[in-house]
Design a protein around this motif. Structure first.
Motif, PDB file in Angstrom:
ATOM      1  N   GLN A   1       0.834  -1.204   0.000  1.00 47.41           N
ATOM      2  CA  GLN A   1       0.000   0.000   0.000  1.00 47.41           C
ATOM      3  C   GLN A   1       0.869   1.256   0.000  1.00 47.41           C
ATOM      4  O   GLN A   1       0.614   2.198  -0.745  1.00 47.41           O
ATOM      5  CB  GLN A   1      -0.941  -0.007   1.213  1.00 47.41           C
ATOM      6  N   TYR A   2       1.889   1.275   0.835  1.00 49.63           N
ATOM      7  CA  TYR A   2       2.790   2.431   0.881  1.00 49.63           C
ATOM      8  C   TYR A   2       3.507   2.601  -0.457  1.00 49.63           C
ATOM      9  O   TYR A   2       3.622   3.713  -0.971  1.00 49.63           O
ATOM     10  CB  TYR A   2       3.801   2.263   2.013  1.00 49.63           C
ATOM     11  N   PHE A   3       3.987   1.494  -1.028  1.00 50.82           N
ATOM     12  CA  PHE A   3       4.679   1.549  -2.317  1.00 50.82           C
ATOM     13  C   PHE A   3       3.765   2.109  -3.407  1.00 50.82           C
ATOM     14  O   PHE A   3       4.169   2.981  -4.175  1.00 50.82           O
ATOM     15  CB  PHE A   3       5.181   0.159  -2.715  1.00 50.82           C
ATOM     16  N   LEU A   4       2.530   1.603  -3.481  1.00 43.46           N
ATOM     17  CA  LEU A   4       1.608   2.089  -4.505  1.00 43.46           C
ATOM     18  C   LEU A   4       1.253   3.556  -4.289  1.00 43.46           C
ATOM     19  O   LEU A   4       0.995   4.287  -5.242  1.00 43.46           O
ATOM     20  CB  LEU A   4       0.337   1.237  -4.510  1.00 43.46           C
ATOM     21  N   SER A   5       1.249   3.989  -3.038  1.00 46.13           N
ATOM     22  CA  SER A   5       0.915   5.385  -2.737  1.00 46.13           C
ATOM     23  C   SER A   5       2.015   6.349  -3.139  1.00 46.13           C
ATOM     24  O   SER A   5       1.766   7.541  -3.268  1.00 46.13           O
ATOM     25  CB  SER A   5       0.634   5.537  -1.246  1.00 46.13           C
ATOM     26  N   THR A   6       3.233   5.852  -3.321  1.00 46.12           N
ATOM     27  CA  THR A   6       4.338   6.730  -3.713  1.00 46.12           C
ATOM     28  C   THR A   6       4.515   6.800  -5.237  1.00 46.12           C
ATOM     29  O   THR A   6       5.473   7.404  -5.709  1.00 46.12           O
ATOM     30  CB  THR A   6       5.660   6.260  -3.080  1.00 46.12           C
ATOM     31  N   ARG A   7       3.622   6.202  -5.988  1.00 48.46           N
ATOM     32  CA  ARG A   7       3.687   6.290  -7.449  1.00 48.46           C
ATOM     33  C   ARG A   7       3.150   7.647  -7.885  1.00 48.46           C
ATOM     34  O   ARG A   7       2.471   8.341  -7.131  1.00 48.46           O
ATOM     35  CB  ARG A   7       2.879   5.173  -8.107  1.00 48.46           C
ATOM     36  N   ASN A   8       3.423   8.019  -9.119  1.00 50.65           N
ATOM     37  CA  ASN A   8       3.009   9.332  -9.624  1.00 50.65           C
ATOM     38  C   ASN A   8       1.497   9.511  -9.629  1.00 50.65           C
ATOM     39  O   ASN A   8       1.000  10.573  -9.297  1.00 50.65           O
ATOM     40  CB  ASN A   8       3.562   9.569 -11.024  1.00 50.65           C
TER      41      ASN A   8
END
Length: 95
Positions: free
Chosen positions: A19-26
């Motif tokens: 979830q954190y990783f996907l939230s840091t996408r553009n």
């Protein structure tokens, strides 16, 4: 699953990490994928396993609180990273 056994803790931590990783996408929408899947999954369980409404609501709210909190922190980290890159570019332009 999610009886809070030994492996369930790692599964939950992995989901929060993704979830954190996907939230840091553009795109801001990537961070909404896991909360949406979570709501659909909990609603499916509610209707198919005759779960009590109070437990459904509490688990849903608590899960969404953690997932949306991760989404917020990821977006904040992305904005901080962008600002640092912009400041670095501005400092190179001054030279």
């Amino acid at each position: 699953m999610f009886g809070f056994g030994f492996y369930d803790v790692f599964i939950i931590a992995g989901i929060l990490g993704v979830q954190y990783f996907l939230s840091t996408r553009n795109s801001v929408y990537w961070g909404g994928v896991i909360p949406l899947v979570f709501v659909v999954w909990r609603t499916w369980i509610f209707f198919n396993e005759n779960e009590k409404f109070l437990s459904y609501a509490l688990i849903l709210l608590l899960g969404l609180a953690f997932l949306i909190g991760g989404w917020y922190e990821g977006r904040k980290a992305l904005h901080k990273k962008r600002k640092q890159e912009l400041d670095k570019m501005k400092s190179h332009d001054m030279k």
